[in-house]
Design a protein around this motif. Structure first.
Motif, PDB file in Angstrom:
ATOM      1  N   TYR A  36     -31.030  10.945  16.019  1.00  0.00           N
ATOM      2  CA  TYR A  36     -30.837  10.187  14.811  1.00  0.00           C
ATOM      3  C   TYR A  36     -29.901   8.658  15.171  1.00  0.00           C
ATOM      4  O   TYR A  36     -29.982   7.806  14.645  1.00  0.00           O
ATOM      5  N   HIS A  37     -28.938   9.161  16.149  1.00  0.00           N
ATOM      6  CA  HIS A  37     -28.075   7.948  16.653  1.00  0.00           C
ATOM      7  C   HIS A  37     -28.800   6.967  17.356  1.00  0.00           C
ATOM      8  O   HIS A  37     -28.616   5.835  17.139  1.00  0.00           O
ATOM      9  N   LEU A  38     -29.918   7.391  18.209  1.00  0.00           N
ATOM     10  CA  LEU A  38     -30.633   6.319  18.869  1.00  0.00           C
ATOM     11  C   LEU A  38     -31.311   5.416  17.935  1.00  0.00           C
ATOM     12  O   LEU A  38     -31.441   4.156  18.455  1.00  0.00           O
ATOM     13  N   MET A  39     -31.639   5.958  16.978  1.00  0.00           N
ATOM     14  CA  MET A  39     -32.468   5.059  16.019  1.00  0.00           C
ATOM     15  C   MET A  39     -31.769   3.894  15.259  1.00  0.00           C
ATOM     16  O   MET A  39     -32.306   2.925  14.720  1.00  0.00           O
ATOM     17  N   THR A  40     -30.271   3.992  15.362  1.00  0.00           N
ATOM     18  CA  THR A  40     -29.478   2.937  14.966  1.00  0.00           C
ATOM     19  C   THR A  40     -29.290   1.781  15.870  1.00  0.00           C
ATOM     20  O   THR A  40     -28.826   0.588  15.452  1.00  0.00           O
ATOM     21  N   PHE A  41     -30.137   1.865  17.113  1.00  0.00           N
ATOM     22  CA  PHE A  41     -30.051   0.811  17.994  1.00  0.00           C
ATOM     23  C   PHE A  41     -31.413   0.305  18.421  1.00  0.00           C
ATOM     24  O   PHE A  41     -31.635  -0.856  18.469  1.00  0.00           O
ATOM     25  N   VAL A  42     -32.561   0.880  18.284  1.00  0.00           N
ATOM     26  CA  VAL A  42     -33.892   0.361  18.552  1.00  0.00           C
ATOM     27  C   VAL A  42     -34.843   0.737  17.530  1.00  0.00           C
ATOM     28  O   VAL A  42     -34.499   1.797  16.675  1.00  0.00           O
ATOM     29  N   PRO A  43     -35.979   0.046  17.505  1.00  0.00           N
ATOM     30  CA  PRO A  43     -37.036   0.241  16.417  1.00  0.00           C
ATOM     31  C   PRO A  43     -37.592   1.563  16.950  1.00  0.00           C
ATOM     32  O   PRO A  43     -37.740   2.218  17.898  1.00  0.00           O
ATOM     33  N   PRO A  44     -38.670   2.127  15.886  1.00  0.00           N
ATOM     34  CA  PRO A  44     -39.151   3.342  15.938  1.00  0.00           C
ATOM     35  C   PRO A  44     -40.282   3.572  17.104  1.00  0.00           C
ATOM     36  O   PRO A  44     -39.897   4.663  17.696  1.00  0.00           O
ATOM     37  N   ALA A  45     -40.763   2.646  17.611  1.00  0.00           N
ATOM     38  CA  ALA A  45     -41.648   2.791  18.606  1.00  0.00           C
ATOM     39  C   ALA A  45     -40.906   2.988  20.163  1.00  0.00           C
ATOM     40  O   ALA A  45     -41.149   3.753  20.851  1.00  0.00           O
ATOM     41  N   THR A  46     -39.763   2.213  20.323  1.00  0.00           N
ATOM     42  CA  THR A  46     -38.931   2.240  21.395  1.00  0.00           C
ATOM     43  C   THR A  46     -38.233   3.699  21.273  1.00  0.00           C
ATOM     44  O   THR A  46     -38.043   4.211  22.372  1.00  0.00           O
ATOM     45  N   VAL A  47     -38.111   4.105  20.250  1.00  0.00           N
ATOM     46  CA  VAL A  47     -37.415   5.597  20.029  1.00  0.00           C
ATOM     47  C   VAL A  47     -38.133   6.622  20.432  1.00  0.00           C
ATOM     48  O   VAL A  47     -37.635   7.522  21.604  1.00  0.00           O
ATOM     49  N   ASP A  48     -39.650   6.419  20.432  1.00  0.00           N
ATOM     50  CA  ASP A  48     -40.603   7.476  21.042  1.00  0.00           C
ATOM     51  C   ASP A  48     -40.526   7.308  22.158  1.00  0.00           C
ATOM     52  O   ASP A  48     -40.408   8.526  23.020  1.00  0.00           O
ATOM     53  N   ALA A  49     -40.353   6.173  23.049  1.00  0.00           N
ATOM     54  CA  ALA A  49     -40.663   5.889  24.085  1.00  0.00           C
ATOM     55  C   ALA A  49     -39.358   6.565  24.892  1.00  0.00           C
ATOM     56  O   ALA A  49     -39.374   7.157  26.072  1.00  0.00           O
ATOM     57  N   PHE A 244     -52.278  12.631  18.756  1.00  0.00           N
ATOM     58  CA  PHE A 244     -51.379  12.409  17.548  1.00  0.00           C
ATOM     59  C   PHE A 244     -50.457  11.250  17.814  1.00  0.00           C
ATOM     60  O   PHE A 244     -49.491  11.436  18.544  1.00  0.00           O
ATOM     61  N   SER A 245     -50.643  10.173  17.553  1.00  0.00           N
ATOM     62  CA  SER A 245     -49.766   9.205  17.945  1.00  0.00           C
ATOM     63  C   SER A 245     -48.775   8.358  16.698  1.00  0.00           C
ATOM     64  O   SER A 245     -48.989   7.128  16.610  1.00  0.00           O
ATOM     65  N   PHE A 246     -48.410   9.248  16.111  1.00  0.00           N
ATOM     66  CA  PHE A 246     -47.538   8.590  15.019  1.00  0.00           C
ATOM     67  C   PHE A 246     -46.019   8.610  15.117  1.00  0.00           C
ATOM     68  O   PHE A 246     -45.573   9.709  15.773  1.00  0.00           O
ATOM     69  N   PRO A 247     -45.345   7.618  14.943  1.00  0.00           N
ATOM     70  CA  PRO A 247     -43.879   7.387  15.300  1.00  0.00           C
ATOM     71  C   PRO A 247     -43.087   8.605  14.871  1.00  0.00           C
ATOM     72  O   PRO A 247     -43.475   8.805  13.636  1.00  0.00           O
ATOM     73  N   LEU A 360     -48.257   4.794  23.151  1.00  0.00           N
ATOM     74  CA  LEU A 360     -47.778   3.680  22.944  1.00  0.00           C
ATOM     75  C   LEU A 360     -48.261   2.224  23.611  1.00  0.00           C
ATOM     76  O   LEU A 360     -48.345   1.185  22.832  1.00  0.00           O
ATOM     77  N   SER A 361     -48.727   2.684  24.751  1.00  0.00           N
ATOM     78  CA  SER A 361     -49.578   1.369  25.472  1.00  0.00           C
ATOM     79  C   SER A 361     -50.831   0.898  24.791  1.00  0.00           C
ATOM     80  O   SER A 361     -51.427  -0.100  25.082  1.00  0.00           O
TER      81      SER A 361
END
Length: 479
Positions: A36-49, A244-247, A360-361
């Motif tokens: 949750y804290h990571l989501m405050t810095f980067v967009p969803p796709a980057t959060v998954d990566a 299953f590739s949903f963010p 993601l790729s």
């Protein structure tokens, strides 16, 4: 054949299940708080990566470190080390969830993930050592399921923040203390050493434990089965994630992440029961569940809520989670290689991470994503079939002629050509005089070669030689 069925005490089951529950909940609490804290810095796709990609790889590294220590420095995997790992995990979870910078969040978060892997390796080792085959599935699946249910209940009545610490971290702190208390207050009750099972041989309990590799089958046989199981688990995890590739963040915006995971809890419990009743049917259901990703891909463009898709995925994912753990737990127990106990989770985490990176790729090309998923699925079906054959479809014993059997006997004990002839006639019941007449030699020559044959086989007389040859088991496996 002996098995560990019925040898697990209720106390071992209860304490191990509670340990799995508390450890998984504390690591999940720290992970979710970090996410949750990571989501405050980067967009969803980057959060998954960063989380399901790199974070899972760090968890795999943690399990690998624990396996290395267990293999070469077993004393390092002590109760004290377990307590230290739990304490360090919380010490890293706090700054990972409170840091004001992305760099601090990532550094402490990845160390926390690594320690999550170490903690997982500890309780998986406890399952192998203290839980019999007939209860491993439900102890693991039940512990995880209880954790998910408790996490959901906490989401309904959030734990209040304490001194600026998020509720997830407060839960993590409390559960860390509970886990430490369990480790300190309870002792392992190791099961008696399990009899190794040859490849393809099932338990005497119908539909029971998974067969494994017997030490007598040789290191190459054991290594071959382990490698095949490893490739299969890795491919299974990749197929599941590629399909299953949903963010992750799609659910967090609606607060439905914990709710959808209740289906995961249901899947874990059902899978635990099924796998404990029959490893064979549990493996078939696990493989059948791989069809789910393709159905989800077909529905990805339909007006169906993301939570519904996550719920279906989680329900079937329970079979993957339980099967891959139990498979390597059984192998570790029967092959007497405790350091393999966490290999199922390690490979699962690597497969999850690789699957995430592939998704993601190829996020902009559904066709390529489907092609990759199909290729992985075909490869997985092939390796699973080979693994299934070794585990549940024993190869019929090859009938050998009496001449071939005697030749194997002679080779095993290095009998010379003349000793072979004398021993062969002696086993047929001929006297020394009859053997001498048949071979056109003197009786003293027959006696000389007979003494040598008895000495090489460790027998005192003809009766013992006949008994040794008739038994076959002391020598036939070593030819």
């Amino acid at each position: 054949m002996k098995t560990s069925t019925g040898k697990t005490s209720f106390k071992s089951i209860a304490t191990t299940l509670l340990l799995v529950f508390s450890c998984f909940t504390l690591t999940a609490s720290g992970y979710l708080s970090w996410l949750y804290h990571l989501m405050t810095f980067v967009p969803p796709a980057t959060v998954d990566a960063l989380s399901m990609g790199v974070g899972y790889l760090f968890q795999a590294v943690g399990i690998g470190i624990a396996a290395f220590l267990l293999r070469y420095r077993p004393d390092a995997m002590s109760r004290a080390a377990f307590v230290v790992a739990i304490a360090l995990n919380f010490a890293c979870a706090a700054p990972a969830s409170l840091s004001d910078s992305l760099a601090g969040t990532l550094v402490f978060g990845y160390v926390m993930n690594l320690l999550c892997g170490v903690i997982s390796a500890f309780y998986l080792l406890r399952i192998v050592r203290c839980i019999g085959e007939e209860r491993r599935g439900i102890v693991f699946g039940g512990g995880y399921a209880c954790s998910i249910i408790v996490t959901y209940l906490l989401s309904l009545v959030p734990v209040p923040a304490v001194s600026g610490m998020p509720g997830e971290l407060v839960s993590c702190a409390v559960l860390s203390l509970i886990a430490v208390g369990i480790v300190v207050a309870t002792r392992e009750e190791p099961l008696p050493a399990a009899d190794a099972l040859p490849q393809g041989e099932a338990s005497t309990r119908e539909g029971g434990p998974s067969p494994a590799v017997a030490p007598s089958s040789g290191a190459s046989g054991a290594s071959g089965l382990i490698a095949l199981a490893a490739i299969t688990v890795l491919l299974m995890s990749m197929v599941k994630n590629v399909g299953f590739s949903f963010p992750t963040a799609n659910l967090t915006t609606t607060g439905a992440l914990e709710l959808s995971r209740l289906f995961y809890a249901a899947g874990l419990i059902v899978a635990g029961v099924v796998v404990d009743r029959s490893r064979k049917y549990g493996s078939i259901l696990c493989m059948s569940a791989l069809v789910t990703p393709f159905a989800l891909m077909a529905l990805s463009g339909e007006p169906i809520s993301g939570m519904a898709l996550w719920a279906v995925d989680y329900l079937f994912y329970g079979f993957f989670s339980v099967f891959r753990i139990v498979l390597f737990a059984d192998i570790a127990a029967h092959a007497n290689r405790a350091y393999l106990s966490g290999l199922g989770l390690l490979l699962g985490r690597v497969g999850d991470a690789l699957g995430t990176f592939v998704c993601l790729s190829l996020a902009g090309s559904t066709v390529m994503l489907v092609v990759v998923a199909v290729l992985l699925f075909v490869a997985c079906v092939f390796t699973f079939y080979l693994l299934f054959q070794q585990l549940f479809m024993p190869t019929p014993a090859v009938q050998r002629s009496e001449h071939e059997i005697f030749d194997a006997f002679a080779v095993r004990y290095a009998l010379s050509p003349r000793e072979r002839e004398v021993a062969r006639f002696a086993l047929d019941g001929k006297t020394n005089a009859e053997i001498a007449a048949t071979l056109f030699v003197t009786e003293s020559t027959v006696k000389y070669h007979m003494r040598n044959a008895l000495k090489k086989t460790g027998c005192k007389n003809r009766a013992e030689l006949l008994a040794l040859y008739a038994s076959k088991t002391p020598w036939e496996n070593t030819e």
